[in-house]
Design a protein around this motif. Sequence first.
Motif, PDB file in Angstrom:
ATOM      1  N   GLY A 119       0.804  -1.224   0.000  1.00  0.00           N
ATOM      2  CA  GLY A 119       0.000   0.000   0.000  1.00  0.00           C
ATOM      3  C   GLY A 119       0.831   1.266   0.000  1.00  0.00           C
ATOM      4  N   GLY A 120       2.154   1.121  -0.030  1.00  0.00           N
ATOM      5  CA  GLY A 120       3.047   2.274  -0.023  1.00  0.00           C
ATOM      6  C   GLY A 120       3.684   2.491  -1.381  1.00  0.00           C
ATOM      7  N   GLU A 121       4.803   3.194  -1.372  1.00  0.00           N
ATOM      8  CA  GLU A 121       5.525   3.506  -2.605  1.00  0.00           C
ATOM      9  C   GLU A 121       6.991   3.148  -2.433  1.00  0.00           C
ATOM     10  OE1 GLU A 121       6.760   7.352  -5.369  1.00  0.00           O
ATOM     11  OE2 GLU A 121       5.539   7.654  -3.581  1.00  0.00           O
ATOM     12  N   VAL A 122       7.497   2.281  -3.295  1.00  0.00           N
ATOM     13  CA  VAL A 122       8.911   1.913  -3.247  1.00  0.00           C
ATOM     14  C   VAL A 122       9.713   3.051  -3.872  1.00  0.00           C
ATOM     15  CG1 VAL A 122      10.661   0.294  -4.067  1.00  0.00           C
ATOM     16  CG2 VAL A 122       8.438  -0.554  -3.270  1.00  0.00           C
ATOM     17  N   LEU A 123      10.620   3.616  -3.103  1.00  0.00           N
ATOM     18  CA  LEU A 123      11.463   4.706  -3.584  1.00  0.00           C
ATOM     19  C   LEU A 123      12.772   4.166  -4.163  1.00  0.00           C
ATOM     20  CD1 LEU A 123      10.853   7.130  -0.584  1.00  0.00           C
ATOM     21  CD2 LEU A 123       9.661   7.068  -2.788  1.00  0.00           C
ATOM     22  N   MET A 124      13.301   3.107  -3.573  1.00  0.00           N
ATOM     23  CA  MET A 124      14.456   2.368  -4.095  1.00  0.00           C
ATOM     24  C   MET A 124      14.182   0.898  -3.826  1.00  0.00           C
ATOM     25  SD  MET A 124      17.766   4.648  -2.858  1.00  0.00           S
ATOM     26  CE  MET A 124      19.008   3.652  -3.669  1.00  0.00           C
ATOM     27  N   PRO A 125      14.185   0.057  -4.855  1.00  0.00           N
ATOM     28  CA  PRO A 125      13.868  -1.353  -4.647  1.00  0.00           C
ATOM     29  C   PRO A 125      14.906  -2.042  -3.764  1.00  0.00           C
ATOM     30  CG  PRO A 125      14.473  -0.942  -6.943  1.00  0.00           C
ATOM     31  CD  PRO A 125      14.463   0.382  -6.246  1.00  0.00           C
ATOM     32  N   LEU A 126      14.477  -3.091  -3.119  1.00  0.00           N
ATOM     33  CA  LEU A 126      15.357  -3.883  -2.274  1.00  0.00           C
ATOM     34  C   LEU A 126      16.370  -4.579  -3.173  1.00  0.00           C
ATOM     35  CD1 LEU A 126      15.664  -4.554   0.725  1.00  0.00           C
ATOM     36  CD2 LEU A 126      14.158  -6.507   0.370  1.00  0.00           C
ATOM     37  N   ALA A 127      17.642  -4.189  -3.037  1.00  0.00           N
ATOM     38  CA  ALA A 127      18.698  -4.696  -3.920  1.00  0.00           C
ATOM     39  C   ALA A 127      20.062  -4.417  -3.310  1.00  0.00           C
ATOM     40  CB  ALA A 127      18.587  -4.029  -5.295  1.00  0.00           C
ATOM     41  N   ALA A 128      21.097  -4.875  -4.000  1.00  0.00           N
ATOM     42  CA  ALA A 128      22.477  -4.555  -3.620  1.00  0.00           C
ATOM     43  C   ALA A 128      22.828  -3.189  -4.201  1.00  0.00           C
ATOM     44  CB  ALA A 128      23.430  -5.619  -4.150  1.00  0.00           C
ATOM     45  N   TYR A 129      23.484  -2.380  -3.397  1.00  0.00           N
ATOM     46  CA  TYR A 129      23.949  -1.059  -3.815  1.00  0.00           C
ATOM     47  C   TYR A 129      25.404  -0.920  -3.383  1.00  0.00           C
ATOM     48  CZ  TYR A 129      19.032   0.094  -4.576  1.00  0.00           C
ATOM     49  OH  TYR A 129      17.738   0.107  -5.039  1.00  0.00           O
ATOM     50  N   PRO A 130      26.142   0.041  -3.942  1.00  0.00           N
ATOM     51  CA  PRO A 130      27.555   0.196  -3.559  1.00  0.00           C
ATOM     52  C   PRO A 130      27.749   0.414  -2.046  1.00  0.00           C
ATOM     53  CG  PRO A 130      27.079   1.507  -5.507  1.00  0.00           C
ATOM     54  CD  PRO A 130      25.762   0.955  -5.012  1.00  0.00           C
ATOM     55  N   PHE A 131      26.760   0.966  -1.392  1.00  0.00           N
ATOM     56  CA  PHE A 131      26.879   1.272   0.040  1.00  0.00           C
ATOM     57  C   PHE A 131      26.262   0.205   0.936  1.00  0.00           C
ATOM     58  CE2 PHE A 131      23.254   3.374  -1.874  1.00  0.00           C
ATOM     59  CZ  PHE A 131      22.203   2.919  -1.092  1.00  0.00           C
ATOM     60  N   GLU A 138      24.994  -4.236   0.996  1.00  0.00           N
ATOM     61  CA  GLU A 138      24.773  -5.535   0.373  1.00  0.00           C
ATOM     62  C   GLU A 138      23.297  -5.723  -0.003  1.00  0.00           C
ATOM     63  OE1 GLU A 138      24.805 -10.057   2.085  1.00  0.00           O
ATOM     64  OE2 GLU A 138      26.477  -8.761   2.654  1.00  0.00           O
ATOM     65  N   LYS A 139      22.410  -5.172   0.840  1.00  0.00           N
ATOM     66  CA  LYS A 139      20.975  -5.227   0.563  1.00  0.00           C
ATOM     67  C   LYS A 139      20.323  -4.026   1.240  1.00  0.00           C
ATOM     68  CE  LYS A 139      17.389  -8.659   0.018  1.00  0.00           C
ATOM     69  NZ  LYS A 139      17.046 -10.084   0.232  1.00  0.00           N
ATOM     70  N   PHE A 140      19.604  -3.237   0.445  1.00  0.00           N
ATOM     71  CA  PHE A 140      19.032  -1.978   0.916  1.00  0.00           C
ATOM     72  C   PHE A 140      17.741  -1.716   0.156  1.00  0.00           C
ATOM     73  CE2 PHE A 140      18.333   2.532   0.156  1.00  0.00           C
ATOM     74  CZ  PHE A 140      18.442   3.087   1.417  1.00  0.00           C
ATOM     75  N   GLY A 141      16.804  -1.067   0.822  1.00  0.00           N
ATOM     76  CA  GLY A 141      15.585  -0.621   0.166  1.00  0.00           C
ATOM     77  C   GLY A 141      15.039   0.616   0.861  1.00  0.00           C
ATOM     78  N   TRP A 142      14.275   1.403   0.127  1.00  0.00           N
ATOM     79  CA  TRP A 142      13.698   2.642   0.664  1.00  0.00           C
ATOM     80  C   TRP A 142      12.241   2.678   0.235  1.00  0.00           C
ATOM     81  CZ3 TRP A 142      16.684   7.869  -0.204  1.00  0.00           C
ATOM     82  CH2 TRP A 142      16.144   8.869   0.605  1.00  0.00           C
ATOM     83  N   VAL A 143      11.360   2.923   1.187  1.00  0.00           N
ATOM     84  CA  VAL A 143       9.934   2.878   0.904  1.00  0.00           C
ATOM     85  C   VAL A 143       9.204   3.931   1.727  1.00  0.00           C
ATOM     86  CG1 VAL A 143       9.526   1.086   2.647  1.00  0.00           C
ATOM     87  CG2 VAL A 143       7.929   1.318   0.771  1.00  0.00           C
ATOM     88  N   ALA A 144       8.169   4.513   1.134  1.00  0.00           N
ATOM     89  CA  ALA A 144       7.221   5.335   1.881  1.00  0.00           C
ATOM     90  C   ALA A 144       6.030   4.419   2.142  1.00  0.00           C
ATOM     91  CB  ALA A 144       6.806   6.563   1.090  1.00  0.00           C
ATOM     92  N   ASP A 145       5.707   4.169   3.414  1.00  0.00           N
ATOM     93  CA  ASP A 145       4.639   3.220   3.744  1.00  0.00           C
ATOM     94  C   ASP A 145       3.260   3.799   3.441  1.00  0.00           C
ATOM     95  OD1 ASP A 145       3.759   4.769   5.959  1.00  0.00           O
ATOM     96  OD2 ASP A 145       4.957   3.630   7.378  1.00  0.00           O
ATOM     97  N   LYS A 146       2.230   3.017   3.698  1.00  0.00           N
ATOM     98  CA  LYS A 146       0.856   3.425   3.363  1.00  0.00           C
ATOM     99  C   LYS A 146       0.400   4.664   4.127  1.00  0.00           C
ATOM    100  CE  LYS A 146      -0.927  -0.134   6.469  1.00  0.00           C
ATOM    101  NZ  LYS A 146      -1.622  -1.428   6.474  1.00  0.00           N
TER     102      LYS A 146
END
Length: 136
Positions: A102-114, A116-124
């Motif tokens: 019900g929210g909006e994914v701002l950065m998908p859950l994935a590996a990034y240079p900073f 190993e696994k990161f994600g950013w989301v605005a919740d409902k």
Amino acid sequence: MGNSNQKITTFLMFDGQAEEAMNFYTSLFEESEIISIMRYGANQAGKEGTVLRAEFSLKGQVFMCIDSNIKHEFTFTPAISLYVTCDTEEEIDEVFGKLSQGGEVLMPLAAYPFSEKFGWVADKYGVSWQVTLAKN
């Protein structure tokens, strides 16, 4: 469960969803609880039964929230977010998945240079969360 020595507390202002949000957030993290809730009563400024002021803790970190009795032209922004370090792949997958519903994914859950696994989301509710996997 809250930290009585905490001098600065994150304060979240909702528009009628404070209690629902607290229940959701405390269900996501172990060692979390609603500490106190004061509600608007009959003939008070806010809608009767909504949250006048509440405190809850997530993993020992205390937060405050209210249901604003005033309609504002603003809401939450991703410029400030709650940053969560998860201990396991299972935890980050579960937390990110539930926050995304019900929210909006701002950065998908994935590996990034900073991370190993990161994600950013605005919740409902519009609250922004960054989740990262703890470094081994």
